[in-house]
Scaffold this active site. Structure first.
Site, PDB file in Angstrom:
ATOM      1  N   LYS A  94      46.531  55.624 -50.202  1.00 29.99           N
ATOM      2  CA  LYS A  94      46.207  57.038 -50.415  1.00 29.99           C
ATOM      3  C   LYS A  94      46.643  57.533 -51.787  1.00 29.99           C
ATOM      4  O   LYS A  94      45.978  58.375 -52.389  1.00 29.99           O
ATOM      5  CB  LYS A  94      46.854  57.890 -49.316  1.00 29.99           C
ATOM      6  CG  LYS A  94      46.214  57.683 -47.951  1.00 29.99           C
ATOM      7  CD  LYS A  94      46.779  58.650 -46.926  1.00 29.99           C
ATOM      8  CE  LYS A  94      46.069  58.494 -45.595  1.00 29.99           C
ATOM      9  NZ  LYS A  94      46.544  59.470 -44.582  1.00 29.99           N
ATOM     10  N   LYS A 136      32.276  53.391 -43.581  1.00 31.90           N
ATOM     11  CA  LYS A 136      32.602  54.162 -42.399  1.00 31.90           C
ATOM     12  C   LYS A 136      32.006  55.572 -42.494  1.00 31.90           C
ATOM     13  O   LYS A 136      31.957  56.152 -43.578  1.00 31.90           O
ATOM     14  CB  LYS A 136      34.133  54.259 -42.283  1.00 31.90           C
ATOM     15  CG  LYS A 136      34.649  54.458 -40.882  1.00 31.90           C
ATOM     16  CD  LYS A 136      36.168  54.362 -40.873  1.00 31.90           C
ATOM     17  CE  LYS A 136      36.715  54.735 -39.510  1.00 31.90           C
ATOM     18  NZ  LYS A 136      38.185  54.742 -39.495  1.00 31.90           N
ATOM     19  N   LYS A 160      33.605  62.468 -43.270  1.00 41.11           N
ATOM     20  CA  LYS A 160      33.342  63.840 -43.684  1.00 41.11           C
ATOM     21  C   LYS A 160      33.444  63.999 -45.201  1.00 41.11           C
ATOM     22  O   LYS A 160      32.975  64.988 -45.754  1.00 41.11           O
ATOM     23  CB  LYS A 160      34.317  64.797 -42.996  1.00 41.11           C
ATOM     24  CG  LYS A 160      33.936  65.133 -41.577  1.00 41.11           C
ATOM     25  CD  LYS A 160      34.969  65.991 -40.902  1.00 41.11           C
ATOM     26  CE  LYS A 160      36.070  65.157 -40.317  1.00 41.11           C
ATOM     27  NZ  LYS A 160      36.945  65.888 -39.395  1.00 41.11           N
TER      28      LYS A 160
END
Length: 332
Positions: free
Chosen positions: A111, A194, A197
């Site tokens: 991340k 994948k 959003k």
């Protein structure tokens, strides 16, 4: 009855991937477990969030979860920041966890990316908060995917070190709850990625708030290849978009890809997409309608979350108060 804890970040209306991969399993767990489900807004701010958008997305996610079948009366649904015990126990765990343990956490590396010096301290220590989320309730089972196994191992390491350091058997061992192979839903525009959003194209995903016409449009426009559907799963090898659509159909129908292909194999994608769109509309239209109803009355929705927070705190506050006493804090 064993106590389950699970949390989900407030990124707004969930996608079909969120529903089939996690939320639908949460609904099923309610039959045999005492469930505590949390919208983890404290975790969300480990990266910058627009305050108004965070509040909106917290409500959207809560409404969607209820619409999917989570019962906030029989179980507990709340937003994390409303129960102070999470942050209180997380600080204690910040002082129990070792830097070496956190340095091994692969999700921080993923991340934070290359610019790790610019990442927030919260992003670095959020596995300790995750441990506090679970252990503040003495939850013993947590549904996990592959990306969370390492954090669950860390939570157990923290619990064991706390127990050892203070000479107690206070925090229980957490068991991962493996629910079988989760439906892995991929993008409608690229079967190798994948469903997310964060994808710039809304056509890449089915949102749980999408209406019937929009669902049908997205399915018709979903990327495929020129060949007809195979009659057996082996024929999906090297065909990621076909495999994705067949997998979605199988998951929604509580079937298998083999069964889907035995019915639709040999046909072109036109007919199959119409069948898939009809199944999606049948499954998701009630969820979308209930989500809209709940979001139209935010006062009632906020009341559900407040009641859940009150009931969650009634469990967590005494546990964390005892942890603080064991540490040596003088109580209020």
């Amino acid at each position: 009855m064993q106590r389950i804890f699970s949390g989900i970040q407030p990124s707004g209306i969930p996608t079909l991937g969120n529903y089939l991969g996690a939320i639908r399993n949460w609904v099923a767990l309610q039959r045999d477990h005492a469930c505590i489900y949390c919208v983890v807004d404290l975790h969300a701010i480990t990266v910058w969030q627009d305050p108004r958008q965070l509040a909106t997305q917290t409500r959207e996610l809560a409404a969607s979860i209820i619409a999917c079948g989570i019962d906030p009366q029989k179980h507990i649904l709340f937003h994390q920041s409303a129960v102070r015990a999470h942050a209180q126990l997380a600080w204690i765990f910040n002082c129990v966890a070792r830097l070496g343990w956190l340095n091994r956490m692969t999700q921080f590396k993923d991340k934070a990316g290359r610019d790790r010096e610019n990442a927030s301290a919260g992003l670095y220590v959020y596995p300790n908060l995750m441990a506090a989320d679970i252990l503040a309730y003495h939850a013993t089972r947590v549904p996990v995917g592959d990306d969370q196994r390492q954090h669950l191992e860390l939570a157990n390491d923290i619990a064991q070190k706390f127990n050892h350091d203070y000479g107690v058997a206070f925090f229980p061992t957490i068991e991962p709850l493996i629910l079988g192979p989760a439906a892995r839903v991929m993008s409608l525009r690229d079967g190798t990625k994948k469903m997310s959003k964060s994808d710039a194209s809304d056509q890449s995903r089915i949102n749980l708030s999408d209406g019937p016409d929009l669902i049908a449009q997205k399915v018709r426009r979903a990327k495929t290849d020129p060949a007809p559907l195979p009659s057996e799963p082996a024929g999906l090898e090297g065909r990621p978009e076909a495999r994705n659509l067949v997998g979605i159909y199988a998951a929604l129908a509580d079937s298998t890809p083999a069964d889907v292909l035995s019915e639709h194999g040999g046909k072109g994608f036109g007919a199959f997409k119409e069948a898939l769109a009809a199944l999606l509309v049948e499954s998701l239209a009630p969820i979308a309608a209930e989500t809209r109803r709940l979001l139209a009355d935010t006062a009632t929705l906020d009341g559900i979350l407040r009641d859940g927070a009150r009931r969650a705190a009634a469990i967590a506050d005494p546990i964390v108060a005892e942890a603080e006493r064991l540490v040596g804090f003088v109580g209020p």
